[in-house]
Each structure stands twice: as structure tokens, then as C-alpha cells.
Design a protein around this motif. Structure first.
Motif, PDB file in Angstrom:
ATOM      1  N   LEU A 181      15.242  32.087  32.903  1.00 15.81           N
ATOM      2  CA  LEU A 181      15.022  33.000  31.783  1.00 15.81           C
ATOM      3  C   LEU A 181      13.576  33.485  31.739  1.00 15.81           C
ATOM      4  CD1 LEU A 181      17.080  31.333  28.923  1.00 15.81           C
ATOM      5  CD2 LEU A 181      17.467  33.577  29.939  1.00 15.81           C
ATOM      6  N   GLN A 182      12.627  32.592  31.987  1.00 14.75           N
ATOM      7  CA  GLN A 182      11.226  32.994  31.997  1.00 14.75           C
ATOM      8  C   GLN A 182      10.982  34.054  33.065  1.00 14.75           C
ATOM      9  OE1 GLN A 182       8.175  29.974  31.934  1.00 14.75           O
ATOM     10  NE2 GLN A 182       9.449  28.615  30.711  1.00 14.75           N
ATOM     11  N   ASP A 183      11.541  33.845  34.255  1.00 10.23           N
ATOM     12  CA  ASP A 183      11.366  34.826  35.332  1.00 10.23           C
ATOM     13  C   ASP A 183      12.011  36.161  34.978  1.00 10.23           C
ATOM     14  OD1 ASP A 183       9.977  32.964  36.840  1.00 10.23           O
ATOM     15  OD2 ASP A 183      11.719  32.398  38.051  1.00 10.23           O
ATOM     16  N   THR A 184      13.214  36.118  34.406  1.00  6.46           N
ATOM     17  CA  THR A 184      13.923  37.344  34.046  1.00  6.46           C
ATOM     18  C   THR A 184      13.187  38.115  32.959  1.00  6.46           C
ATOM     19  OG1 THR A 184      16.042  36.361  34.643  1.00  6.46           O
ATOM     20  CG2 THR A 184      16.098  38.279  33.184  1.00  6.46           C
ATOM     21  N   ILE A 185      12.755  37.428  31.919  1.00  5.00           N
ATOM     22  CA  ILE A 185      12.033  38.088  30.834  1.00  5.00           C
ATOM     23  C   ILE A 185      10.718  38.651  31.335  1.00  5.00           C
ATOM     24  CG2 ILE A 185      10.846  37.704  28.630  1.00  5.00           C
ATOM     25  CD1 ILE A 185      13.143  35.676  28.001  1.00  5.00           C
ATOM     26  N   TYR A 186      10.036  37.919  32.198  1.00  6.25           N
ATOM     27  CA  TYR A 186       8.762  38.385  32.747  1.00  6.25           C
ATOM     28  C   TYR A 186       8.950  39.674  33.544  1.00  6.25           C
ATOM     29  CZ  TYR A 186       4.163  38.290  34.869  1.00  6.25           C
ATOM     30  OH  TYR A 186       2.901  38.623  35.267  1.00  6.25           O
ATOM     31  N   SER A 210       3.645  21.638  23.710  1.00  3.55           N
ATOM     32  CA  SER A 210       3.474  21.772  22.262  1.00  3.55           C
ATOM     33  C   SER A 210       2.203  22.537  21.927  1.00  3.55           C
ATOM     34  CB  SER A 210       3.428  20.395  21.596  1.00  3.55           C
ATOM     35  OG  SER A 210       4.630  19.703  21.794  1.00  3.55           O
ATOM     36  N   GLU A 211       1.126  22.229  22.634  1.00  3.95           N
ATOM     37  CA  GLU A 211      -0.141  22.927  22.410  1.00  3.95           C
ATOM     38  C   GLU A 211      -0.033  24.398  22.796  1.00  3.95           C
ATOM     39  OE1 GLU A 211      -3.285  19.265  23.170  1.00  3.95           O
ATOM     40  OE2 GLU A 211      -2.532  20.402  24.883  1.00  3.95           O
ATOM     41  N   LYS A 212       0.647  24.662  23.901  1.00  3.32           N
ATOM     42  CA  LYS A 212       0.820  26.051  24.357  1.00  3.32           C
ATOM     43  C   LYS A 212       1.667  26.846  23.364  1.00  3.32           C
ATOM     44  CE  LYS A 212       0.521  24.730  29.183  1.00  3.32           C
ATOM     45  NZ  LYS A 212       1.264  24.558  30.430  1.00  3.32           N
ATOM     46  N   LEU A 213       2.723  26.225  22.837  1.00  2.01           N
ATOM     47  CA  LEU A 213       3.570  26.894  21.852  1.00  2.01           C
ATOM     48  C   LEU A 213       2.776  27.186  20.583  1.00  2.01           C
ATOM     49  CD1 LEU A 213       6.256  27.981  20.835  1.00  2.01           C
ATOM     50  CD2 LEU A 213       6.869  25.631  20.199  1.00  2.01           C
ATOM     51  N   ALA A 214       2.020  26.206  20.106  1.00  2.68           N
ATOM     52  CA  ALA A 214       1.213  26.403  18.900  1.00  2.68           C
ATOM     53  C   ALA A 214       0.219  27.534  19.105  1.00  2.68           C
ATOM     54  CB  ALA A 214       0.482  25.107  18.545  1.00  2.68           C
ATOM     55  N   SER A 215      -0.412  27.585  20.250  1.00  2.22           N
ATOM     56  CA  SER A 215      -1.375  28.644  20.550  1.00  2.22           C
ATOM     57  C   SER A 215      -0.694  30.011  20.591  1.00  2.22           C
ATOM     58  CB  SER A 215      -2.073  28.365  21.877  1.00  2.22           C
ATOM     59  OG  SER A 215      -2.921  29.415  22.239  1.00  2.22           O
ATOM     60  N   ALA A 216       0.474  30.078  21.235  1.00  5.62           N
ATOM     61  CA  ALA A 216       1.210  31.344  21.323  1.00  5.62           C
ATOM     62  C   ALA A 216       1.603  31.846  19.929  1.00  5.62           C
ATOM     63  CB  ALA A 216       2.447  31.183  22.198  1.00  5.62           C
ATOM     64  N   LEU A 217       2.020  30.944  19.069  1.00  2.56           N
ATOM     65  CA  LEU A 217       2.402  31.322  17.705  1.00  2.56           C
ATOM     66  C   LEU A 217       1.190  31.766  16.897  1.00  2.56           C
ATOM     67  CD1 LEU A 217       4.973  28.500  16.955  1.00  2.56           C
ATOM     68  CD2 LEU A 217       5.478  30.925  17.260  1.00  2.56           C
ATOM     69  N   GLU A 218       0.087  31.037  17.024  1.00  2.00           N
ATOM     70  CA  GLU A 218      -1.140  31.401  16.301  1.00  2.00           C
ATOM     71  C   GLU A 218      -1.670  32.763  16.726  1.00  2.00           C
ATOM     72  OE1 GLU A 218      -3.839  28.197  17.016  1.00  2.00           O
ATOM     73  OE2 GLU A 218      -2.795  26.842  15.637  1.00  2.00           O
ATOM     74  N   ASN A 219      -1.496  33.095  18.010  1.00  2.00           N
ATOM     75  CA  ASN A 219      -2.021  34.346  18.553  1.00  2.00           C
ATOM     76  C   ASN A 219      -1.008  35.482  18.525  1.00  2.00           C
ATOM     77  OD1 ASN A 219      -4.625  33.332  19.231  1.00  2.00           O
ATOM     78  ND2 ASN A 219      -3.674  32.232  20.929  1.00  2.00           N
ATOM     79  N   SER A 220       0.117  35.268  17.844  1.00  2.00           N
ATOM     80  CA  SER A 220       1.181  36.280  17.731  1.00  2.00           C
ATOM     81  C   SER A 220       1.603  36.837  19.083  1.00  2.00           C
ATOM     82  CB  SER A 220       0.730  37.425  16.806  1.00  2.00           C
ATOM     83  OG  SER A 220       0.502  36.949  15.510  1.00  2.00           O
ATOM     84  N   GLN A 221       1.838  35.939  20.033  1.00  2.00           N
ATOM     85  CA  GLN A 221       2.333  36.321  21.358  1.00  2.00           C
ATOM     86  C   GLN A 221       3.645  37.065  21.162  1.00  2.00           C
ATOM     87  OE1 GLN A 221       0.793  34.843  24.348  1.00  2.00           O
ATOM     88  NE2 GLN A 221       1.917  36.416  25.410  1.00  2.00           N
ATOM     89  N   PRO A 222       3.793  38.272  21.718  1.00  2.00           N
ATOM     90  CA  PRO A 222       5.013  39.066  21.486  1.00  2.00           C
ATOM     91  C   PRO A 222       6.303  38.386  21.948  1.00  2.00           C
ATOM     92  CG  PRO A 222       3.283  40.481  22.298  1.00  2.00           C
ATOM     93  CD  PRO A 222       2.779  39.065  22.424  1.00  2.00           C
ATOM     94  N   ILE A 223       6.299  37.808  23.147  1.00  2.73           N
ATOM     95  CA  ILE A 223       7.504  37.128  23.653  1.00  2.73           C
ATOM     96  C   ILE A 223       7.098  35.734  24.086  1.00  2.73           C
ATOM     97  CG2 ILE A 223       9.367  37.143  25.362  1.00  2.73           C
ATOM     98  CD1 ILE A 223       8.998  40.171  25.588  1.00  2.73           C
ATOM     99  N   ILE A 224       7.772  34.738  23.495  1.00  2.84           N
ATOM    100  CA  ILE A 224       7.464  33.344  23.794  1.00  2.84           C
ATOM    101  C   ILE A 224       8.716  32.702  24.377  1.00  2.84           C
ATOM    102  CG2 ILE A 224       6.753  31.128  22.822  1.00  2.84           C
ATOM    103  CD1 ILE A 224       5.517  32.796  20.470  1.00  2.84           C
ATOM    104  N   GLN A 264       3.129  43.770  31.612  1.00  2.90           N
ATOM    105  CA  GLN A 264       1.815  43.907  31.005  1.00  2.90           C
ATOM    106  C   GLN A 264       1.284  42.519  30.631  1.00  2.90           C
ATOM    107  OE1 GLN A 264       1.845  46.094  27.333  1.00  2.90           O
ATOM    108  NE2 GLN A 264      -0.168  46.943  27.753  1.00  2.90           N
ATOM    109  N   ASP A 265       0.031  42.227  31.008  1.00  5.07           N
ATOM    110  CA  ASP A 265      -0.577  40.936  30.707  1.00  5.07           C
ATOM    111  C   ASP A 265      -0.615  40.689  29.206  1.00  5.07           C
ATOM    112  OD1 ASP A 265      -1.010  40.311  33.340  1.00  5.07           O
ATOM    113  OD2 ASP A 265      -3.083  41.010  33.363  1.00  5.07           O
ATOM    114  N   GLY A 266      -0.342  39.444  28.811  1.00  7.18           N
ATOM    115  CA  GLY A 266      -0.443  39.061  27.415  1.00  7.18           C
ATOM    116  C   GLY A 266       0.795  39.295  26.581  1.00  7.18           C
ATOM    117  N   VAL A 267       1.844  39.850  27.162  1.00  5.33           N
ATOM    118  CA  VAL A 267       3.058  40.115  26.385  1.00  5.33           C
ATOM    119  C   VAL A 267       3.992  38.906  26.418  1.00  5.33           C
ATOM    120  CG1 VAL A 267       5.121  41.561  26.175  1.00  5.33           C
ATOM    121  CG2 VAL A 267       2.914  42.593  26.696  1.00  5.33           C
ATOM    122  N   VAL A 268       4.207  38.356  27.595  1.00  8.48           N
ATOM    123  CA  VAL A 268       5.116  37.225  27.754  1.00  8.48           C
ATOM    124  C   VAL A 268       4.299  35.943  27.881  1.00  8.48           C
ATOM    125  CG1 VAL A 268       6.929  36.195  29.169  1.00  8.48           C
ATOM    126  CG2 VAL A 268       6.833  38.674  28.892  1.00  8.48           C
ATOM    127  N   GLY A 269       4.543  34.992  26.980  1.00  5.48           N
ATOM    128  CA  GLY A 269       3.883  33.692  27.041  1.00  5.48           C
ATOM    129  C   GLY A 269       4.844  32.666  27.589  1.00  5.48           C
TER     130      GLY A 269
END
Length: 68
Positions: A27-32, A54-68, A37-42
Motif C-alpha cells: 500500500l505504501q508503494d502504491t500510494i507513493y 509511534s514517533e514518526k506517526l506523531a510527527s506526521a500528525l503534528e506536521n499535518s502530513q497530507p497522506i500518512i 511530490q516530496d512531503g505529501v506521502v509520509g
């Protein structure tokens, strides 16, 4: 990206969750592939970057990553 009548985003992030390692990688490969564009898919995994998932997820949520 979906916007309301005022041009505002309806969603700040989309989170895709799975409990299967192989499916998660696929799924990560397909979504990517959809968005190069850099910074869209976390990608939240142990293969890329430093820290726990857990740390990566928290960071992605804090930074409003468009697709996690």
C-alpha cells in the motif's frame, strides 16, 4: 484534494492503516506512486528515517502530513 465551497480543504490528512506487514509495504508503494511530490506521502515504517513508528506517526500528525 477535496475542497469545500469556500475553497478550504475538507481534510488535512488521510491516514491509511493496516495490520499486515506485506500489505502495508504494498500500500505504501502504491500510494507513493500516486503522488511523487516530496512531503505529501509520509511512510510510517522501520525502514526509513530515525525513531520508532509511534514517533514518526506523531510527527506526521503534528506536521499535518497530507497522506500518512
Amino acid at each position: 484534494r477535496l475542497y469545500d465551497d469556500n475553497g478550504e480543504k475538507q481534510f488535512h490528512s488521510v491516514i491509511v492503516v493496516t495490520d499486515r506487514t506485506v500489505l502495508d509495504d504494498q500500500l505504501q508503494d502504491t500510494i507513493y506512486q500516486f503522488e511523487h511530490q516530496d512531503g505529501v506521502v509520509g511512510r510510517i515504517n522501520n525502514k526509513e528515517g530515525d525513531g520508532s513508528k509511534s514517533e514518526k506517526l506523531a510527527s506526521a500528525l503534528e506536521n499535518s502530513q497530507p497522506i500518512i
